[in-house]
Design a protein around this motif. Structure first.
Motif, PDB file in Angstrom:
ATOM      1  N   LEU A   1       0.858  -1.187   0.000  1.00 23.99           N
ATOM      2  CA  LEU A   1       0.000   0.000   0.000  1.00 23.99           C
ATOM      3  C   LEU A   1       0.892   1.234   0.000  1.00 23.99           C
ATOM      4  CD1 LEU A   1      -2.648  -1.047   2.683  1.00 23.99           C
ATOM      5  CD2 LEU A   1      -2.809  -1.268   0.213  1.00 23.99           C
TER       6      LEU A   1
ATOM      7  N   LEU B   1       0.682   5.194   0.199  1.00 21.79           N
ATOM      8  CA  LEU B   1      -0.276   6.242   0.572  1.00 21.79           C
ATOM      9  C   LEU B   1       0.349   7.625   0.413  1.00 21.79           C
ATOM     10  CD1 LEU B   1      -1.701   4.614   3.836  1.00 21.79           C
ATOM     11  CD2 LEU B   1      -2.407   4.271   1.461  1.00 21.79           C
ATOM     12  N   ASP B   2      -0.366   8.461  -0.262  1.00 22.81           N
ATOM     13  CA  ASP B   2       0.040   9.856  -0.442  1.00 22.81           C
ATOM     14  C   ASP B   2      -0.305  10.621   0.838  1.00 22.81           C
ATOM     15  OD1 ASP B   2       0.504  12.449  -1.186  1.00 22.81           O
ATOM     16  OD2 ASP B   2      -0.794  12.414  -2.956  1.00 22.81           O
TER      17      ASP B   2
ATOM     18  N   VAL C   1      -8.987   8.384   4.173  1.00 21.66           N
ATOM     19  CA  VAL C   1      -8.146   7.330   3.623  1.00 21.66           C
ATOM     20  C   VAL C   1      -7.712   6.355   4.713  1.00 21.66           C
ATOM     21  CG1 VAL C   1      -5.887   6.887   2.596  1.00 21.66           C
ATOM     22  CG2 VAL C   1      -7.359   8.671   1.657  1.00 21.66           C
ATOM     23  N   LYS C   2      -7.323   6.860   5.877  1.00 23.81           N
ATOM     24  CA  LYS C   2      -6.864   6.004   6.963  1.00 23.81           C
ATOM     25  C   LYS C   2      -7.979   5.075   7.444  1.00 23.81           C
ATOM     26  CE  LYS C   2      -4.456   8.132  10.163  1.00 23.81           C
ATOM     27  NZ  LYS C   2      -3.973   9.186  11.059  1.00 23.81           N
TER      28      LYS C   2
ATOM     29  N   VAL D   1      -8.512   2.421   4.516  1.00 18.40           N
ATOM     30  CA  VAL D   1      -7.353   1.533   4.397  1.00 18.40           C
ATOM     31  C   VAL D   1      -7.254   0.602   5.599  1.00 18.40           C
ATOM     32  CG1 VAL D   1      -4.831   1.471   4.317  1.00 18.40           C
ATOM     33  CG2 VAL D   1      -6.075   3.088   2.895  1.00 18.40           C
TER      34      VAL D   1
ATOM     35  N   VAL E   1       4.681   5.403   2.563  1.00 17.29           N
ATOM     36  CA  VAL E   1       4.075   6.736   2.543  1.00 17.29           C
ATOM     37  C   VAL E   1       4.979   7.636   1.698  1.00 17.29           C
ATOM     38  CG1 VAL E   1       2.929   6.460   4.766  1.00 17.29           C
ATOM     39  CG2 VAL E   1       5.238   7.404   4.690  1.00 17.29           C
TER      40      VAL E   1
ATOM     41  N   LEU F   1      -0.132   3.097  10.666  1.00 13.98           N
ATOM     42  CA  LEU F   1      -1.052   3.902   9.872  1.00 13.98           C
ATOM     43  C   LEU F   1      -1.760   4.942  10.738  1.00 13.98           C
ATOM     44  CD1 LEU F   1      -2.380   4.307   7.089  1.00 13.98           C
ATOM     45  CD2 LEU F   1      -4.115   2.647   7.781  1.00 13.98           C
TER      46      LEU F   1
ATOM     47  N   LEU G   1      -2.360   5.156  -3.745  1.00 13.84           N
ATOM     48  CA  LEU G   1      -3.433   6.083  -3.411  1.00 13.84           C
ATOM     49  C   LEU G   1      -2.866   7.497  -3.376  1.00 13.84           C
ATOM     50  CD1 LEU G   1      -6.232   5.490  -0.878  1.00 13.84           C
ATOM     51  CD2 LEU G   1      -5.083   7.688  -0.888  1.00 13.84           C
ATOM     52  N   THR G   2      -3.405   8.385  -4.234  1.00  8.91           N
ATOM     53  CA  THR G   2      -2.891   9.750  -4.313  1.00  8.91           C
ATOM     54  C   THR G   2      -4.017  10.717  -4.645  1.00  8.91           C
ATOM     55  OG1 THR G   2      -1.293  11.189  -5.424  1.00  8.91           O
ATOM     56  CG2 THR G   2      -2.304   9.449  -6.746  1.00  8.91           C
TER      57      THR G   2
END
Length: 347
Positions: free
Chosen positions: A98, A100-101, A125-126, A129, A145, A167, A205-206
């Motif tokens: 994963l 993550l942006d 998002v958190k 996810v 990240v 996370l 993910l962005t």
């Protein structure tokens, strides 16, 4: 379940009988005194000379125990084992990364929950996810990240609780204000180099577009394809935004297409949850079950039984021999006493 590791060794059981039949009797030469006039002595005594032989004395108990001990030794050589019920172990068949942006733009509070409450992009998002990680019980999950740079914060692991804890401590802006999508894909490729999983999946993910990666996103996607990595992209945020805050779905689509992945729109919490639900379907959990049957070696028991029988037999023979000698000594003493009494009476 009991079994023999080498059952063919049981063919050795009749070996002593075969040896007894085929081999000649054991002979042992001893020193002797030769007399040139032996024939005259034997003729005078009326004796007929014959070949001398020493036959070892045996008893029925020795014959029985030798047979039993040989059988026990052969059984021990065949390695008896107790095979326990198989133990099944579930192993992951896929490594899931994963990315993550967490750039500064993830602070934007333009996400709406199902209760129409406005929250930050990073918080939405958190939440999603975290639910996604909890559903992937049998996958090894890694976490990257990225913002102005990309950082590996969790290697591929089955310890999903650790991933969730990391996370939860992640927040927008921690990796800088910019969005380096290409660098994030490049770091993921490096992480996958240490993986021997056949299926490799990356979820990127962005909420923006690439703002100066050292490796262009399209080139990074081509390298990912060469390493058998499938990249699914989830774009979040308002596609109608302008400038760097606008989600470049065309560029994201090219990244996914280059690796046979898919691109999803996550414009709000509901759309983001649907995107991850779809990913659950197109990346089903694959795992293999490994069966292992523990074995307990039992050859020590027949060996110990043979040792105990042999030791017990020899101790018994020592006691019997000692008893016979004591009885013989007592009879000899009685005879001497009787002879002495007779002599005294005659005198």
């Amino acid at each position: 379940m009991y079994r023999l590791e080498y059952p063919w060794l049981l063919a050795l059981l009749p070996l002593p009988i075969i040896v007894y039949w085929l081999l000649p009797p054991y002979k042992e030469e001893q020193d002797s005194v030769r007399l040139t006039f032996f024939n005259f002595i034997s003729s005078a005594l009326g004796l007929t000379p014959a070949v001398g032989a020493v036959v070892p004395r045996t008893n029925w108990l020795e014959k029985i125990l030798s047979t039993v001990c040989w059988a026990l030794i052969v059984v021990a050589l065949a390695r008896p084992q107790f095979v326990e019920p198989p133990i099944q172990k579930i192993q992951p068949g896929r490594d899931l990364m994963l990315a993550l942006d967490i750039s500064q733009s993830m602070e934007t509070p333009d996400f709406f929950t199902s209760e129409h409450k406005r929250i930050r992009r990073v918080d939405a998002v958190k939440q999603v996810v975290s639910d996604f990680i909890r559903r992937r019980k049998n996958d090894r999950i890694g976490l990257i990240v990225f913002g102005q740079a990309a950082y590996p914060v969790a290697p591929f692991t089955l310890d999903h609780d650790a991933c969730l804890k990391i996370l939860g401590q992640t927040d927008a802006g921690m990796a800088g204000p910019q969005t380096m999508i290409g660098d994030a894909i490049g770091l993921a490729i490096k992480q996958f180099n240490a993986s021997d999983a056949k299926e490799r999946v990356m979820i990127l993910l962005t909420d923006g577009n690439d703002t100066g990666s050292r490796v262009p996103p399209q080139q990074a996607a081509e390298i990912a394809k060469q390493n058998n990595i499938t990249v699914h992209v989830v774009g979040i945020g308002d596609p109608r935004a302008k400038g760097e805050d606008k989600v470049d779905y065309a560029a994201l689509g090219n990244i996914a297409q280059a690796t046979s992945g898919q691109v999803f729109h996550g414009e709000n919490s509901a759309e983001l949850e649907r995107a991850y639900a779809t990913l659950d379907q197109i990346t089903p959990q694959k795992f293999k079950t490994v069966s292992y049957q523990p074995k307990r070696e039992l050859f020590t028991f027949p060996l110990a039984a043979a040792l105990v029988l042999l030791t017990g037999y020899h101790l018994l023979m020592m006691i019997v021999t000692l008893g016979m000698r004591l009885l013989a000594h007592g009879d000899h003493s009685n005879e001497e006493a009787t002879t002495s009494s007779v002599l005294k009476v005659r005198v």
